[in-house]
Scaffold this motif. Structure first.
Motif, PDB file in Angstrom:
ATOM      1  N   VAL A  69      25.252  22.762  38.994  1.00 12.77           N
ATOM      2  CA  VAL A  69      26.480  23.404  38.529  1.00 12.77           C
ATOM      3  C   VAL A  69      27.237  22.400  37.665  1.00 12.77           C
ATOM      4  N   ASP A  70      27.421  22.729  36.389  1.00 10.67           N
ATOM      5  CA  ASP A  70      28.139  21.811  35.515  1.00 10.67           C
ATOM      6  C   ASP A  70      29.643  21.920  35.753  1.00 10.67           C
ATOM      7  N   GLY A  71      30.380  21.014  35.136  1.00  8.00           N
ATOM      8  CA  GLY A  71      31.820  20.957  35.361  1.00  8.00           C
ATOM      9  C   GLY A  71      32.550  22.188  34.871  1.00  8.00           C
ATOM     10  N   GLU A  72      32.130  22.740  33.727  1.00 11.57           N
ATOM     11  CA  GLU A  72      32.818  23.906  33.177  1.00 11.57           C
ATOM     12  C   GLU A  72      32.651  25.120  34.082  1.00 11.57           C
ATOM     13  N   LEU A  73      31.434  25.321  34.590  1.00 12.84           N
ATOM     14  CA  LEU A  73      31.204  26.451  35.483  1.00 12.84           C
ATOM     15  C   LEU A  73      31.981  26.287  36.784  1.00 12.84           C
ATOM     16  N   GLU A  74      32.068  25.061  37.261  1.00 14.24           N
ATOM     17  CA  GLU A  74      32.815  24.824  38.494  1.00 14.24           C
ATOM     18  C   GLU A  74      34.302  25.115  38.298  1.00 14.24           C
ATOM     19  N   ASP A  75      34.841  24.765  37.116  1.00 15.81           N
ATOM     20  CA  ASP A  75      36.246  25.078  36.831  1.00 15.81           C
ATOM     21  C   ASP A  75      36.475  26.587  36.788  1.00 15.81           C
ATOM     22  N   LYS A  76      35.528  27.312  36.204  1.00 13.87           N
ATOM     23  CA  LYS A  76      35.665  28.768  36.159  1.00 13.87           C
ATOM     24  C   LYS A  76      35.629  29.370  37.558  1.00 13.87           C
ATOM     25  N   MET A  77      34.777  28.835  38.409  1.00 15.44           N
ATOM     26  CA  MET A  77      34.716  29.334  39.782  1.00 15.44           C
ATOM     27  C   MET A  77      36.025  29.064  40.516  1.00 15.44           C
ATOM     28  N   ASP A  78      36.618  27.894  40.276  1.00 18.76           N
ATOM     29  CA  ASP A  78      37.910  27.592  40.899  1.00 18.76           C
ATOM     30  C   ASP A  78      38.993  28.543  40.405  1.00 18.76           C
ATOM     31  N   ASP A  79      38.955  28.878  39.106  1.00 21.19           N
ATOM     32  CA  ASP A  79      39.944  29.819  38.564  1.00 21.19           C
ATOM     33  C   ASP A  79      39.798  31.200  39.189  1.00 21.19           C
ATOM     34  N   VAL A  80      38.563  31.635  39.368  1.00 22.82           N
ATOM     35  CA  VAL A  80      38.337  32.948  39.979  1.00 22.82           C
ATOM     36  C   VAL A  80      38.845  32.970  41.414  1.00 22.82           C
ATOM     37  N   LEU A  81      38.565  31.917  42.164  1.00 23.70           N
ATOM     38  CA  LEU A  81      39.049  31.852  43.545  1.00 23.70           C
ATOM     39  C   LEU A  81      40.572  31.822  43.591  1.00 23.70           C
ATOM     40  N   LYS A  82      41.185  31.135  42.646  1.00 20.91           N
ATOM     41  CA  LYS A  82      42.647  31.082  42.600  1.00 20.91           C
ATOM     42  C   LYS A  82      43.229  32.456  42.308  1.00 20.91           C
ATOM     43  N   GLN A  83      42.607  33.189  41.378  1.00 20.39           N
ATOM     44  CA  GLN A  83      43.088  34.536  41.067  1.00 20.39           C
ATOM     45  C   GLN A  83      42.938  35.469  42.267  1.00 20.39           C
ATOM     46  N   LEU A  84      41.821  35.352  42.964  1.00 16.88           N
ATOM     47  CA  LEU A  84      41.635  36.189  44.148  1.00 16.88           C
ATOM     48  C   LEU A  84      42.688  35.896  45.203  1.00 16.88           C
ATOM     49  N   LYS A  85      43.031  34.636  45.365  1.00 19.92           N
ATOM     50  CA  LYS A  85      44.057  34.277  46.332  1.00 19.92           C
ATOM     51  C   LYS A  85      45.410  34.851  45.931  1.00 19.92           C
ATOM     52  N   GLU A  86      45.732  34.775  44.626  1.00 22.46           N
ATOM     53  CA  GLU A  86      47.003  35.328  44.152  1.00 22.46           C
ATOM     54  C   GLU A  86      47.053  36.837  44.350  1.00 22.46           C
ATOM     55  N   LEU A  87      45.954  37.516  44.055  1.00 20.89           N
ATOM     56  CA  LEU A  87      45.929  38.967  44.236  1.00 20.89           C
ATOM     57  C   LEU A  87      46.036  39.345  45.707  1.00 20.89           C
ATOM     58  N   ARG A  88      45.413  38.560  46.571  1.00 21.23           N
ATOM     59  CA  ARG A  88      45.479  38.853  48.002  1.00 21.23           C
ATOM     60  C   ARG A  88      46.913  38.714  48.522  1.00 21.23           C
ATOM     61  N   GLU A  89      47.657  37.761  47.972  1.00 23.43           N
ATOM     62  CA  GLU A  89      49.051  37.596  48.378  1.00 23.43           C
ATOM     63  C   GLU A  89      49.965  38.631  47.728  1.00 23.43           C
ATOM     64  N   CYS A  90      49.569  39.127  46.564  1.00 22.67           N
ATOM     65  CA  CYS A  90      50.438  40.034  45.818  1.00 22.67           C
ATOM     66  C   CYS A  90      50.288  41.490  46.249  1.00 22.67           C
ATOM     67  N   LEU A  91      49.099  41.872  46.695  1.00 24.89           N
ATOM     68  CA  LEU A  91      48.844  43.280  46.997  1.00 24.89           C
ATOM     69  C   LEU A  91      49.776  43.851  48.064  1.00 24.89           C
ATOM     70  N   PRO A  92      50.024  43.173  49.192  1.00 31.39           N
ATOM     71  CA  PRO A  92      50.955  43.763  50.177  1.00 31.39           C
ATOM     72  C   PRO A  92      52.353  43.984  49.603  1.00 31.39           C
ATOM     73  N   LYS A  93      52.829  43.033  48.792  1.00 31.43           N
ATOM     74  CA  LYS A  93      54.156  43.191  48.205  1.00 31.43           C
ATOM     75  C   LYS A  93      54.170  44.341  47.193  1.00 31.43           C
ATOM     76  N   ALA A  94      53.080  44.466  46.425  1.00 29.69           N
ATOM     77  CA  ALA A  94      53.025  45.538  45.431  1.00 29.69           C
ATOM     78  C   ALA A  94      52.978  46.908  46.092  1.00 29.69           C
ATOM     79  N   GLU A  95      52.253  47.022  47.204  1.00 32.35           N
ATOM     80  CA  GLU A  95      52.197  48.303  47.904  1.00 32.35           C
ATOM     81  C   GLU A  95      53.549  48.673  48.487  1.00 32.35           C
TER      82      GLU A  95
END
Length: 372
Positions: free
Chosen positions: A327-353
């Protein structure tokens, strides 16, 4: 149970538990030293010095308090509860602290609270957290532990005494003067059979008796009709007899009379395998007719477990290929970004509902020098 760690249905779940417990050995060492210190202090104070085994009595009282939370304070102080009669009812009379020496009483109270708070409350609760944390870490790498356990099991199998018989058989299969061939598979069987035909009559009629003794195995190796799953029975039987009879005789012709002596035992072995196979077929037929359960892969399982045949190749002719993609560095950064977005959405969904709004997430970060 530990021998089942190589099984797929148990190993990935058992190994993280064992590894997590093993990682707490140092913690248990500290805990046992603390209990030993408390036991030593209890022996010195000697509240149970009148017992038959005072040291063991001190240990049992300390371990009950420290590990199990089971204690009787009066018994811990060496005082036994007595009963007095009140009218017609016997009632327990608690011992008085004045029955003990003042210093002994104070030291026992301090030892009691120190052992209970430090070991029972602090260390054991800390142990619960450590075990949970270790288990979570090991569960994330359960596949690694599982593969390592299987590799160790293979190494253990190779080191067992009866596995050394395989070295003797390799010696029989290796020609004393020829270099080992690199060809594998059915094409490697042609040369030994041709060389066998070139031997004198004295050398080849004895092994032929052994070959005929193995004929019942022909029906076990593959079904009588051609299938796409397994090679035909004649081909597999040819491979089996070449490895068991022809190759050893070609390499060392003086072994031919031994095959004549072994032929009765080989016949018994063949018939035993054939009868076991026939019994399994009857059971499979009963399951299919009465319960509608269809059993597949009987020939494959027997060939692999009894004869070591994987398809039409011996296990020693097979290899394992492992493909690893770094896994190169660029792909690892993209994976971290995806995990960060999932965490933000998981925290945001209850408030949005609750508010009836929508969640917005930033896009993945771009590499340096490139716009999003």
């Amino acid at each position: 149970m530990y021998s089942l760690r190589g099984e797929r249905w148990l190993g990935p779940y058992l190994l993280p538990i064992l590894t997590a417990v093993r990682d707490t050995v140092a913690f248990f060492f500290v805990t046992m030293l603390s209990i030993a210190a408390a036991t030593h202090a209890y022996v010195i104070l000697g509240p149970r010095s009148g017992d038959t085994y005072p040291v063991y009595s001190a240990f049992t009282h300390t371990i009950r308090l420290a590990m199990f939370g089971d204690f009787d304070l009066f018994e811990y102080q060496g005082q036994d509860t007595v009963f007095g009669q009140n009218a017609s009812v016997w009632e327990p009379i608690d011992p008085e602290p004045t029955e003990l020496d003042v210093k002994t009483y104070i030291y026992l109270q301090g030892l009691f609270f120190g052992t209970g708070i430090f070991v029972q409350v602090l260390l054991l609760n800390l142990l619960t957290g450590i075990l949970g944390n270790n288990y979570d870490k090991q569960l994330e790498r359960n596949e690694v532990l599982f593969v390592q356990a299987r590799a160790r099991m293979l190494l253990e199998q190779q080191r067992r005494p009866w596995a050394q018989i395989g070295r003797l058989w390799d010696w029989l299969l290796r020609h004393p003067t020829h270099e080992p061939t690199e060809s594998v598979g059915p094409q490697s069987d042609g040369s030994p059979r041709e060389d066998f035909k070139a031997l004198d009559t004295y050398w080849w009629w004895c092994p032929l008796v052994a070959v005929w003794a193995l004929v019942p195995l022909r029906f076990v190796l593959a079904p009588p009709v051609d299938t796409t799953d397994l090679p035909d029975a004649a081909r597999l039987f040819k491979r089996l007899t070449t490895r068991l009879v022809y190759t050893p005789v070609v390499n060392r012709p003086y072994l031919a009379p031994f095959f004549l002596l072994l032929s009765p035992f080989m016949l018994v072995f063949s018939l035993t395998i054939f009868l076991a196979f026939f019994t399994i077929l009857l059971v499979a037929l009963v399951l299919k007719v009465f319960l509608g359960i269809q059993v597949h892969g009987i020939h494959y399982i027997l060939n692999l477990t009894v004869f070591g045949l994987f398809g039409d190749r011996w296990a020693s002719e097979c290899g394992i290929w492992v493909f690893v993609r770094p896994v190169d560095g660029e792909l690892e950064d993209k994976m971290d970004d995806v995990l960060k977005q999932l965490k933000e959405l998981r925290e945001c969904l209850p408030k949005a509902e609750a508010s009836g709004s929508t969640c917005e997430s930033q896009g993945p970060s771009s590499p340096p020098g490139k716009p999003k």
